[in-house]
Design a protein around this motif. Structure first.
Motif, PDB file in Angstrom:
ATOM      1  N   VAL A  78      18.437  69.144 119.314  1.00 12.38           N
ATOM      2  CA  VAL A  78      18.684  68.762 120.516  1.00 12.38           C
ATOM      3  C   VAL A  78      17.764  68.141 121.131  1.00 12.38           C
ATOM      4  N   THR A  79      18.773  67.369 122.302  1.00  9.33           N
ATOM      5  CA  THR A  79      17.289  67.215 122.701  1.00  9.33           C
ATOM      6  C   THR A  79      17.314  67.108 124.185  1.00  9.33           C
ATOM      7  N   LEU A  80      16.741  67.616 125.625  1.00 10.48           N
ATOM      8  CA  LEU A  80      17.446  68.162 126.602  1.00 10.48           C
ATOM      9  C   LEU A  80      16.534  66.958 127.876  1.00 10.48           C
ATOM     10  N   ARG A  81      16.972  66.204 128.595  1.00  5.33           N
ATOM     11  CA  ARG A  81      17.069  65.023 129.625  1.00  5.33           C
ATOM     12  C   ARG A  81      17.497  65.521 131.133  1.00  5.33           C
ATOM     13  N   ASP A  82      16.981  64.987 131.287  1.00  2.00           N
ATOM     14  CA  ASP A  82      16.959  64.878 132.440  1.00  2.00           C
ATOM     15  C   ASP A  82      17.872  63.939 133.608  1.00  2.00           C
ATOM     16  N   ASP A  83      18.312  62.416 132.435  1.00  2.00           N
ATOM     17  CA  ASP A  83      19.582  61.922 133.152  1.00  2.00           C
ATOM     18  C   ASP A  83      20.761  62.085 132.417  1.00  2.00           C
ATOM     19  N   ALA A  84      21.797  60.554 132.403  1.00  2.17           N
ATOM     20  CA  ALA A  84      22.170  60.847 131.671  1.00  2.17           C
ATOM     21  C   ALA A  84      23.014  60.388 130.549  1.00  2.17           C
ATOM     22  N   LEU A  85      23.650  60.607 129.426  1.00  2.00           N
ATOM     23  CA  LEU A  85      23.994  60.125 128.004  1.00  2.00           C
ATOM     24  C   LEU A  85      24.835  58.545 128.603  1.00  2.00           C
TER      25      LEU A  85
END
Length: 94
Positions: free
Chosen positions: A15-22
């Motif tokens: 899983v890659t957590l990011r601060d932006d939307a997919l």
């Protein structure tokens, strides 16, 4: 549900957590090359759920995703092109 139960099933191997939307408008569902019907079933289920819930058509691609697309990789653990098989699953006694 107890604190030990994962919120996603099947348990993701990466899983890659990011601060932006997919951006699902640029997403594709990527499965390993040569995937069989049993391997494609989870990818088809996800594509159907996205279509039903959000009205989005997210194509399924076998092998490497096209340049510029955001891949959602789906594979069955332990099969070619997938990660490792988990040693235990939710609900199993340890």
């Amino acid at each position: 549900m107890n604190r030990q139960t994962p919120l996603l099933w099947p348990i993701p191997q990466e899983v890659t957590l990011r601060d932006d939307a997919l951006p699902l408008g640029q997403a594709i569902i990527a499965v390993p090359p040569g995937a069989r019907d049993a391997d494609l079933a989870p990818a088809r289920l996800l594509a159907d759920m996205l279509a039903d819930d959000f009205g989005l058509t997210v194509p399924i691609v076998q092998g490497e995703p096209p340049v510029g697309k955001t891949p959602i990789r789906i594979a069955i653990a332990g099969r070619r092109g997938a990660g490792r098989t988990p040693s235990s699953l939710p609900g199993q006694a340890e």
